[in-house]
Design a protein around this motif. Structure first.
Motif, PDB file in Angstrom:
ATOM      1  N   VAL A   6     -16.889  -3.511  11.120  1.00 61.64           N
ATOM      2  CA  VAL A   6     -15.450  -3.233  11.120  1.00 61.64           C
ATOM      3  C   VAL A   6     -14.913  -3.419  12.543  1.00 61.64           C
ATOM      4  O   VAL A   6     -15.514  -2.941  13.510  1.00 61.64           O
ATOM      5  N   PRO A   7     -13.805  -4.130  12.715  1.00 60.76           N
ATOM      6  CA  PRO A   7     -13.273  -4.357  14.064  1.00 60.76           C
ATOM      7  C   PRO A   7     -12.765  -3.066  14.697  1.00 60.76           C
ATOM      8  O   PRO A   7     -12.463  -2.088  14.010  1.00 60.76           O
ATOM      9  N   ASN A   8     -12.648  -3.078  16.011  1.00 61.77           N
ATOM     10  CA  ASN A   8     -12.263  -1.888  16.772  1.00 61.77           C
ATOM     11  C   ASN A   8     -10.732  -1.859  16.932  1.00 61.77           C
ATOM     12  O   ASN A   8     -10.188  -2.279  17.955  1.00 61.77           O
ATOM     13  N   THR A  33      -5.369  12.954   9.740  1.00 63.93           N
ATOM     14  CA  THR A  33      -6.753  12.805  10.204  1.00 63.93           C
ATOM     15  C   THR A  33      -7.310  11.411   9.944  1.00 63.93           C
ATOM     16  O   THR A  33      -8.408  11.098  10.388  1.00 63.93           O
ATOM     17  N   GLY A  34      -6.562  10.593   9.181  1.00 67.51           N
ATOM     18  CA  GLY A  34      -7.048   9.271   8.832  1.00 67.51           C
ATOM     19  C   GLY A  34      -7.728   9.220   7.476  1.00 67.51           C
ATOM     20  O   GLY A  34      -8.193   8.160   7.064  1.00 67.51           O
ATOM     21  N   ALA A  35      -7.757  10.357   6.769  1.00 71.69           N
ATOM     22  CA  ALA A  35      -8.335  10.377   5.420  1.00 71.69           C
ATOM     23  C   ALA A  35      -7.347   9.763   4.429  1.00 71.69           C
ATOM     24  O   ALA A  35      -6.127   9.868   4.590  1.00 71.69           O
ATOM     25  N   ILE A  36      -7.884   9.133   3.382  1.00 79.65           N
ATOM     26  CA  ILE A  36      -7.033   8.543   2.347  1.00 79.65           C
ATOM     27  C   ILE A  36      -6.395   9.675   1.548  1.00 79.65           C
ATOM     28  O   ILE A  36      -7.079  10.502   0.951  1.00 79.65           O
ATOM     29  N   VAL A  86      -9.025   2.893   8.510  1.00 77.69           N
ATOM     30  CA  VAL A  86      -9.399   1.497   8.273  1.00 77.69           C
ATOM     31  C   VAL A  86     -10.816   1.419   7.723  1.00 77.69           C
ATOM     32  O   VAL A  86     -11.094   0.698   6.749  1.00 77.69           O
ATOM     33  N   GLU A  87     -11.725   2.159   8.331  1.00 75.53           N
ATOM     34  CA  GLU A  87     -13.120   2.148   7.874  1.00 75.53           C
ATOM     35  C   GLU A  87     -13.235   2.694   6.452  1.00 75.53           C
ATOM     36  O   GLU A  87     -13.986   2.153   5.628  1.00 75.53           O
ATOM     37  N   SER A 114     -14.075   1.556   0.705  1.00 77.72           N
ATOM     38  CA  SER A 114     -13.684   1.736  -0.698  1.00 77.72           C
ATOM     39  C   SER A 114     -13.590   0.416  -1.444  1.00 77.72           C
ATOM     40  O   SER A 114     -13.527   0.396  -2.672  1.00 77.72           O
ATOM     41  N   GLU A 115     -13.571  -0.695  -0.706  1.00 79.40           N
ATOM     42  CA  GLU A 115     -13.454  -2.003  -1.343  1.00 79.40           C
ATOM     43  C   GLU A 115     -14.815  -2.665  -1.529  1.00 79.40           C
ATOM     44  O   GLU A 115     -14.883  -3.849  -1.894  1.00 79.40           O
ATOM     45  N   ALA A 116     -15.885  -1.929  -1.291  1.00 77.74           N
ATOM     46  CA  ALA A 116     -17.218  -2.477  -1.499  1.00 77.74           C
ATOM     47  C   ALA A 116     -17.379  -2.898  -2.956  1.00 77.74           C
ATOM     48  O   ALA A 116     -17.034  -2.161  -3.873  1.00 77.74           O
TER      49      ALA A 116
END
Length: 426
Positions: A242-244, A106-109, A64-65, A70-72
């Motif tokens: 970023v929310p938890n 691992t949560g990587a894109i 999520v983070e 990446s949308e900055a």
């Protein structure tokens, strides 16, 4: 006194309108049958996407983070959806207003989600590729039409149940075709009624919500949906971290271990008005899931009541699984596919029977017969062409345009052949 030619033209126009409605009903039935395997089609369409039976909540938070980072510089997304691994679709995917990506363990894109053909198929079934409100309303009306046809068929043919296993398959003069149509109609009647009713509910819900909103909620459609599915919360555009999501997932595992979490949704992420919503699937229930609401810190607030609220809420939440057969695993999907194929055949044969009766009354309407032949043969052919385009040329093809152009070309060929055939026979 109206001239005979004018009457004939009016009758032909009336028949053409009926045929058009039948064509749309056939397309919706066929695409719904194929869309039963929506999850499997996604896996076929993008075979190399990372798959996993589960993913750690910390990896989800990391994903999520990464996606929000990446949308900055882009317009702020209003919603972020995390699809968590399920038995039918063992993938973790994050979707925002501007992108959709797969995550690895691992949560990587891991790369973009590329399932445009599967999404095209579902949209064709839902809206016939028309603008959303118009399309879903048309499909809802077709659901009502299917209900009316099912009931009227039973009333018009009182012997239909008594003759349920009497099949004169090779009888001439249209009797064999009518027997197939009637037998399939009886054998699939409970399924047809369930599909028609839930399709009408889903299709007409949008226009009904707009009408209620206009009359009672000052035009606020979201307020209407909130009475059933829960509200969005009060927006506050001020920046926030970023929310938890990990904390919300941890709470679900601890407090509701029997609930299978399928989605995590972030509403207005990275603003002070943000909150997290978890969708949990309840075993042995037809509801698509219950909504569990959390604040940005992962603190649980409430459920929407889809699992234990008002009967109307539970019924609304149950329409989707019942309509698409997304319960009971592969055996139910196979049953829905076979029953859907039978329903599609009923749509096709019903129109052929109607056209045959008109022909036996002396109305030789070669163009209408050719039109229907083009629809029946052209729809699966056009779907196949779009799928081949996806395989050969990639995810970025305009599948809607390809489908409708291919279908139009096939129908035009059928009409041209029909116009040429009489002169050729002579």
């Amino acid at each position: 006194m109206i001239e005979t030619g004018t009457v004939k033209q009016a009758l032909s126009a009336h028949a053409a309108i009926g045929l058009l409605a039948g064509a749309l009903l056939y397309i919706v039935s066929l695409t719904g049958t194929v869309a039963v395997f929506y999850e499997e089609l996604q896996r076929i369409e993008q075979v190399h996407a990372p798959e996993m039976s589960s993913i750690d909540r910390v990896a989800v938070q990391r994903g999520v983070e990464a996606v929000l980072a990446s949308e900055a510089g882009k317009p702020r997304t209003t919603h972020l959806y995390v699809h968590l691994p399920t038995e039918g679709l063992p993938r973790t995917t994050i979707t925002t207003d501007t992108q959709a990506v797969h995550l690895d363990r691992t949560g990587a894109i891991a790369g973009p989600e590329e399932i445009a053909w599967s999404d095209f198929l579902v949209q064709l079934h839902y809206t016939l590729n028309l603008p959303a409100l118009v399309g879903i309303t048309v499909v809802g009306i077709l659901g009502v039409l299917m209900l009316a046809l099912s009931f009227s068929g039973v009333i018009a043919l009182p012997r239909i149940f008594r003759d349920a296993f009497r099949l004169r398959a090779r009888n001439s003069n249209g009797v064999g075709l009518a027997d197939w149509h009637n037998r399939l109609s009886v054998w699939t009647l409970p399924f047809s009624l369930a599909i028609a009713l839930t399709g009408a509910m889903i299709g007409m819900a949008t226009i009904t919500a707009y009408a209620i909103a206009s009359n009672s909620y000052g035009g606020d459609v979201e307020a209407v949906y909130a009475t059933v599915f829960g509200g969005e919360g009060k927006p506050d555009a001020a920046p926030a971290p970023v929310p938890n999501v990990a904390a919300a997932l941890e709470y679900m595992a601890r407090a509701y271990p029997e609930v299978a979490v399928t989605y995590a949704t972030l509403h207005n992420p990275m603003t002070k008005g943000q909150h997290v919503q978890i969708v949990g699937d309840h075993e042995r229930r037809l509801i698509f899931g219950e909504y569990y609401d959390f604040d940005a810190f992962g603190r649980f607030h409430k459920t929407a009541g889809l699992a234990d609220g008002q009967i109307g809420q539970q019924a609304a939440a149950s329409a989707y699984k019942l309509h698409f057969g997304s319960f009971g695993g592969l055996p139910v999907k196979l049953a829905y596919f076979l029953l859907g194929a039978a329903l599609t055949a009923i749509c096709a044969t019903g129109t052929y029977i109607w056209l045959g009766k008109r022909r036996r009354r002396g109305m030789q309407e070669h163009a209408l017969h050719a039109f229907w032949n083009g629809v029946v043969a052209g729809t699966p052919a056009a779907l196949t062409i779009t799928f081949l385009a996806r395989i050969l040329f990639g995810n970025a093809m305009a599948f809607s345009a390809i489908f409708w152009l291919a279908l139009a070309a096939i129908m035009a060929s059928a009409l041209l052949f029909s116009a040429w055939q009489p002169s050729h026979d002579s």
